[in-house]
Design an enzyme around this catalytic site. Sequence first.
Site, PDB file in Angstrom:
ATOM      1  N   ASP A 103       0.824  -1.200   0.000  1.00 17.99           N
ATOM      2  CA  ASP A 103       0.000   0.000   0.000  1.00 17.99           C
ATOM      3  C   ASP A 103       0.863   1.256   0.000  1.00 17.99           C
ATOM      4  O   ASP A 103       1.394   1.652   1.042  1.00 17.99           O
ATOM      5  CB  ASP A 103      -0.903  -0.028   1.252  1.00 17.99           C
ATOM      6  CG  ASP A 103      -1.732   1.234   1.382  1.00 17.99           C
ATOM      7  OD1 ASP A 103      -2.177   1.540   2.500  1.00 17.99           O
ATOM      8  OD2 ASP A 103      -1.937   1.914   0.347  1.00 17.99           O
TER       9      ASP A 103
ATOM     10  N   ASP B  67      -1.738   5.679  -4.904  1.00 21.92           N
ATOM     11  CA  ASP B  67      -2.155   4.820  -3.800  1.00 21.92           C
ATOM     12  C   ASP B  67      -2.527   3.426  -4.288  1.00 21.92           C
ATOM     13  O   ASP B  67      -3.675   3.176  -4.686  1.00 21.92           O
ATOM     14  CB  ASP B  67      -3.348   5.459  -3.064  1.00 21.92           C
ATOM     15  CG  ASP B  67      -3.703   4.686  -1.813  1.00 21.92           C
ATOM     16  OD1 ASP B  67      -4.570   5.146  -1.055  1.00 21.92           O
ATOM     17  OD2 ASP B  67      -3.112   3.610  -1.600  1.00 21.92           O
TER      18      ASP B  67
HETATM   19  C1  LIG Z   1     -10.194  -4.635   3.969  1.00 21.48           C
HETATM   20  C2  LIG Z   1      -9.280  -3.489   3.523  1.00 21.48           C
HETATM   21  C3  LIG Z   1      -9.601  -2.168   3.819  1.00 21.48           C
HETATM   22  C4  LIG Z   1      -8.762  -1.141   3.423  1.00 21.48           C
HETATM   23  C5  LIG Z   1      -7.603  -1.425   2.740  1.00 21.48           C
HETATM   24  C6  LIG Z   1      -6.713  -0.356   2.294  1.00 21.48           C
HETATM   25  N1  LIG Z   1      -5.439  -0.551   1.975  1.00 21.48           N
HETATM   26  O1  LIG Z   1      -4.947   0.620   1.580  1.00 21.48           O
HETATM   27  C7  LIG Z   1      -5.942   1.500   1.596  1.00 21.48           C
HETATM   28  C8  LIG Z   1      -5.770   2.875   1.058  1.00 21.48           C
HETATM   29  C9  LIG Z   1      -6.595   3.897   1.754  1.00 21.48           C
HETATM   30  C10 LIG Z   1      -5.639   4.741   2.495  1.00 21.48           C
HETATM   31  O2  LIG Z   1      -5.992   4.739   3.811  1.00 21.48           O
HETATM   32  C11 LIG Z   1      -4.255   4.127   2.324  1.00 21.48           C
HETATM   33  N2  LIG Z   1      -4.370   3.271   1.150  1.00 21.48           N
HETATM   34  N3  LIG Z   1      -7.065   0.949   2.064  1.00 21.48           N
HETATM   35  C12 LIG Z   1      -7.263  -2.749   2.444  1.00 21.48           C
HETATM   36  C13 LIG Z   1      -8.109  -3.757   2.840  1.00 21.48           C
HETATM   37  F1  LIG Z   1      -7.821  -5.055   2.598  1.00 21.48           F
END
Ligand SMILES: Cc1ccc(-c2noc([C@H]3C[C@@H](O)CN3)n2)cc1F
Length: 322
Positions: A33, A213
């Site tokens: 991420d 992102d």
């Molecule tokens: C269940 C689940 C929920 C969210 C995320 C998630 N992972 O990265 C992000 C975005 C949003 C921001 O906060 C930073 N990057 N969101 C992954 C999941 F597997």
Amino acid sequence: TNGSAPAVPSDQYDSLYLSPVTVGSSTLHLDFDTGSSDLWVFSSLQAQSSLVGHDYYMVDPAKEKQGYTWKISYGDGSGASGKVYADKVVVGGVTATAQAVEAATAVSAQFTQDVDTDGLLGLAMSTLNTVKPQQQKTFFDTVLKQLAQPLFAVDLKYHAAGSYDFGFIDKSKYTGAINYVNADTSKGWWGVSATAYSIGNASTSATVSGILDTGTTLLYVDTPIVKAYYAKVKGSKMDNTQGGYVFPCSATLPDFSLTIGGVKQIVPGKHINYSPTSAGNCFGGIQTNDGIGFSILGDIFLKSKYVIHEMGSTPRIGFAQQ
Ligand SMILES: Cc1ccc(-c2noc([C@H]3C[C@@H](O)CN3)n2)cc1F
């Protein structure tokens, strides 16, 4: 050393991409991420009932960083929290011998039910890391000095497995020139700005500031741009029950581009048909960033490009066409 890890779509719509990572003696599948900076994992500290369907990190009490905790929440309101260990983490052959591994004691329902995701590996700036009392480094920051070049490259693909390269640029993964722009890392993210957007063949000057992102599925931009886009899609409408713009699945979607560093970064219309909804139409890959305050260039934007994230004396982002 340099290395490369696969990025495999978790489902048929590319909701997220998972990469194998060895944490201690376990191999987990993590969501890399670039929008956050914690490496956290499902762990043996959780109740067994929370671990069903997940691989998890078997903590070694001898490796605990006593008194350290972490707690994170994501854009969609999901989150997790727990304790911290120093352990070996290996990504594509690149090894961090004492990486801060954030072992979950609690995770929100979205993560528990997402049985493919065993945690996240943050690739934003370490200034966003949530560990207390002392902030910890991301995996990329930990291994930076051992990499031939201070960079990682993101190669997410449409409905196919891509990769994350660490320390090198893989010429086989892109065509044409790499177009570099300086990154705005002042808020802890990989920030970029565009000077125009285009819908089909029509280009409009506009300032679009956003972050790259990989952990966000869709492409979120300012409302006027979203409205202008779906005005070109017959039968499209804003559907509040679905939470965004939808359209007939047979619709032809125009290409969309953002001009970054003077170069049009094109998102093929095909990529903007994200998935069918439960109501018989299809959900758009471009949606409004209402309430966020900036744009989020998520997977819908990234999956047609090879994107180099270089942490040199001046952080830069390089865009190339896959
Ligand atoms: C269940 C689940 C929920 C969210 C995320 C998630 N992972 O990265 C992000 C975005 C949003 C921001 O906060 C930073 N990057 N969101 C992954 C999941 F597997």
